[in-house]
Design an enzyme around this catalytic site. Structure first.
Site, PDB file in Angstrom:
ATOM      1  N   TYR A 165       0.841  -1.202   0.000  1.00  0.00           N
ATOM      2  CA  TYR A 165       0.000   0.000   0.000  1.00  0.00           C
ATOM      3  C   TYR A 165       0.880   1.259   0.000  1.00  0.00           C
ATOM      4  O   TYR A 165       0.643   2.197  -0.770  1.00  0.00           O
ATOM      5  CB  TYR A 165      -0.933  -0.016   1.218  1.00  0.00           C
ATOM      6  N   LYS A 169       1.168   4.323  -2.829  1.00  0.00           N
ATOM      7  CA  LYS A 169       0.938   5.745  -2.565  1.00  0.00           C
ATOM      8  C   LYS A 169       2.201   6.566  -2.845  1.00  0.00           C
ATOM      9  O   LYS A 169       2.111   7.738  -3.225  1.00  0.00           O
ATOM     10  CB  LYS A 169       0.420   5.951  -1.143  1.00  0.00           C
TER      11      LYS A 169
HETATM   12  P1  NDP Z   1     -13.480   3.588   1.294  1.00  0.00           P
HETATM   13  O1  NDP Z   1     -13.198   2.123   1.297  1.00  0.00           O
HETATM   14  O2  NDP Z   1     -14.568   4.102   2.165  1.00  0.00           O
HETATM   15  O3  NDP Z   1     -13.738   4.097  -0.208  1.00  0.00           O
HETATM   16  C1  NDP Z   1     -12.952   3.635  -1.273  1.00  0.00           C
HETATM   17  C2  NDP Z   1     -13.662   3.910  -2.566  1.00  0.00           C
HETATM   18  O4  NDP Z   1     -12.844   3.446  -3.654  1.00  0.00           O
HETATM   19  C3  NDP Z   1     -14.997   3.216  -2.670  1.00  0.00           C
HETATM   20  O5  NDP Z   1     -15.940   4.116  -3.199  1.00  0.00           O
HETATM   21  C4  NDP Z   1     -14.733   2.083  -3.640  1.00  0.00           C
HETATM   22  O6  NDP Z   1     -15.905   1.825  -4.401  1.00  0.00           O
HETATM   23  C5  NDP Z   1     -13.667   2.707  -4.516  1.00  0.00           C
HETATM   24  N1  NDP Z   1     -12.918   1.696  -5.277  1.00  0.00           N
HETATM   25  C6  NDP Z   1     -12.153   0.681  -4.807  1.00  0.00           C
HETATM   26  N2  NDP Z   1     -11.682  -0.047  -5.827  1.00  0.00           N
HETATM   27  C7  NDP Z   1     -12.173   0.511  -6.978  1.00  0.00           C
HETATM   28  C8  NDP Z   1     -12.051   0.212  -8.346  1.00  0.00           C
HETATM   29  N3  NDP Z   1     -11.322  -0.826  -8.780  1.00  0.00           N
HETATM   30  N4  NDP Z   1     -12.689   0.994  -9.242  1.00  0.00           N
HETATM   31  C9  NDP Z   1     -13.424   2.034  -8.826  1.00  0.00           C
HETATM   32  N5  NDP Z   1     -13.572   2.397  -7.536  1.00  0.00           N
HETATM   33  C10 NDP Z   1     -12.948   1.620  -6.621  1.00  0.00           C
HETATM   34  O7  NDP Z   1     -12.089   4.273   1.676  1.00  0.00           O
HETATM   35  P2  NDP Z   1     -11.607   5.817   1.720  1.00  0.00           P
HETATM   36  O8  NDP Z   1     -12.701   6.737   1.413  1.00  0.00           O
HETATM   37  O9  NDP Z   1     -10.864   5.979   2.971  1.00  0.00           O
HETATM   38  O10 NDP Z   1     -10.538   5.798   0.529  1.00  0.00           O
HETATM   39  C11 NDP Z   1     -10.499   6.767  -0.496  1.00  0.00           C
HETATM   40  C12 NDP Z   1      -9.052   7.092  -0.811  1.00  0.00           C
HETATM   41  O11 NDP Z   1      -8.441   7.688   0.317  1.00  0.00           O
HETATM   42  C13 NDP Z   1      -8.197   5.876  -1.179  1.00  0.00           C
HETATM   43  O12 NDP Z   1      -7.360   6.207  -2.268  1.00  0.00           O
HETATM   44  C14 NDP Z   1      -7.364   5.666   0.091  1.00  0.00           C
HETATM   45  O13 NDP Z   1      -6.158   5.023  -0.181  1.00  0.00           O
HETATM   46  C15 NDP Z   1      -7.182   7.087   0.531  1.00  0.00           C
HETATM   47  N6  NDP Z   1      -6.789   7.288   1.923  1.00  0.00           N
HETATM   48  C16 NDP Z   1      -7.587   6.831   2.945  1.00  0.00           C
HETATM   49  C17 NDP Z   1      -7.202   7.038   4.246  1.00  0.00           C
HETATM   50  C18 NDP Z   1      -7.992   6.529   5.403  1.00  0.00           C
HETATM   51  O14 NDP Z   1      -7.466   6.479   6.523  1.00  0.00           O
HETATM   52  N7  NDP Z   1      -9.244   6.152   5.225  1.00  0.00           N
HETATM   53  C19 NDP Z   1      -5.969   7.769   4.566  1.00  0.00           C
HETATM   54  C20 NDP Z   1      -5.219   8.194   3.420  1.00  0.00           C
HETATM   55  C21 NDP Z   1      -5.634   7.960   2.157  1.00  0.00           C
HETATM   56  P3  NDP Z   1     -16.391   0.395  -4.936  1.00  0.00           P
HETATM   57  O15 NDP Z   1     -15.980  -0.621  -3.914  1.00  0.00           O
HETATM   58  O16 NDP Z   1     -17.870   0.575  -5.070  1.00  0.00           O
HETATM   59  O17 NDP Z   1     -15.697   0.241  -6.260  1.00  0.00           O
HETATM   60  C1  8X3 Z   2      -4.259   5.356   5.031  1.00  0.00           C
HETATM   61  C2  8X3 Z   2      -3.401   5.816   6.135  1.00  0.00           C
HETATM   62  O1  8X3 Z   2      -1.430   5.142   7.556  1.00  0.00           O
HETATM   63  O2  8X3 Z   2      -3.445   3.789   7.713  1.00  0.00           O
HETATM   64  O3  8X3 Z   2      -3.749   5.734   3.797  1.00  0.00           O
HETATM   65  O4  8X3 Z   2      -2.035   3.635   5.778  1.00  0.00           O
HETATM   66  S1  8X3 Z   2      -2.527   4.532   6.820  1.00  0.00           S
END
Ligand code: NDP
Ligand code: 8X3
Length: 265
Positions: A165, A169
């Site tokens: 992961y 990123k």
């Molecule tokens: P969620 O799991 O709540 O949302 C992730 C979203 O990505 C869902 O809408 C999912 O939709 C979509 N997704 C996953 N795979 C695919 C695919 N192959 N095609 C299209 N859509 C896809 O997590 P977050 O909202 O937290 O994540 C959003 C972003 O934020 C990510 O890039 C994550 O890495 C990043 N992030 C999150 C953090 C956290 O702590 N939560 C911290 C830092 C970054 P569906 O399954 O319907 O396709």
């Molecule tokens: C999500 C934040 O630190 O849990 O991107 O990987 S961490």
């Protein structure tokens, strides 16, 4: 809000978490005249969100829910052609779709987990960017439009149990920084927002649906909400065109690094 009026916004991963919150935040900020294209794999969820947005802000926001798996290069290649004419002049692409699978350490990392993380977080994001860029580049002054990539603190500070992961990123970060340089002679803004801990479905996905393990991640913490990040996304998209909020790191107050989190006893 005025700066967003008349714009067409494409959000990937809009069915949950940060992407879903971005959809609401854009709609609330520019309720008079906005087009929103909401994409993810779970089309039923997108339709529900589209209905909720219409009910909340009315007809000034036109919402198109569109099923799209960003990890499938054929689907991404065909994406722009599937957009109805009125949604085709895309102004803002929010590359948010992404996921983490597992906490395995080498040599125990499952190949399927490794592949889905790279194909979604990296290849998917790059393919979406390449699909939309010709629309941006066709505009005067070498082109105009916003690419907003959701990275992570994990791309800056790799941690044990997150090697793949974190690598995805870090790749987002390198691609974003190189792209900004490649587009220096245009009005295309390339921006990255790196959240720390945000409570979404992220950890449920990481632990393959195990809700108890996901909840433990946030125990004793006060994580960010997805709305907190959506506010930053809409902020960077609504600055004056000559302002590029290139690179933003956002933590909750009790976090100071990847896994550097103060928990209540
Ligand atoms: P969620 O799991 O709540 O949302 C992730 C979203 O990505 C869902 O809408 C999912 O939709 C979509 N997704 C996953 N795979 C695919 C695919 N192959 N095609 C299209 N859509 C896809 O997590 P977050 O909202 O937290 O994540 C959003 C972003 O934020 C990510 O890039 C994550 O890495 C990043 N992030 C999150 C953090 C956290 O702590 N939560 C911290 C830092 C970054 P569906 O399954 O319907 O396709
Ligand atoms: C999500 C934040 O630190 O849990 O991107 O990987 S961490």
């Amino acid at each position: 809000a005025k700066r967003l009026e008349g714009k067409t916004i494409v959000i990937t991963g809009a069915s949950s978490g940060i992407g879903r919150s971005c959809a609401f935040e854009f709609a609330r900020t520019a309720p008079r005249d906005l087009r929103l294209v909401l994409t993810a794999r779970r089309a039923d969820r997108l339709r529900e969100i589209a209905d909720q947005i219409r009910a909340e802000v009315g007809d000034g926001v036109r919402v198109l829910p569109l099923e799209l798996d960003v990890s499938d290069p054929d689907q991404v290649r065909g994406f722009v052609d599937r957009l109805p004419e009125e949604f085709r002049a895309v102004d803002v692409l929010v590359n948010n779709a992404g996921l983490v699978k597992g906490v395995a350490r080498a040599p125990e990392i499952a190949e399927a987990d490794m592949n889905i993380m790279f194909q979604t977080n990296v290849t998917g994001l790059i393919n979406m960017t390449q699909a939309i860029l010709p629309i941006f580049k066709a505009r005067p002054d070498g082109g105009a439009g916003d690419i907003i990539n959701i990275g992570s603190i994990a791309g800056r500070e790799p941690y044990a149990g997150g090697s793949i992961y974190c690598a995805t990123k870090a790749a987002v970060r390198a691609f974003t920084d190189a792209l900004r340089k490649e587009l220096i002679d245009t009005r295309i803004r390339v921006m990255e927002i790196d959240p720390g801990q945000v409570e979404t479905e992220f950890s449920i996905v990481r632990y393959y649906g195990d809700k108890a393990k996901a909840d433990a991640v946030y125990a004793g913490c006060d994580p960010l909400t997805p709305d907190d990040i959506a506010e930053v996304v809409v902020f960077v998209a609504s600055r004056r065109q000559n302002v590029v909020v290139a690179d933003t790191l956002v933590f909750p107050s009790h976090q100071a690094g990847a896994g550097v989190i103060h928990r209540r006893q």
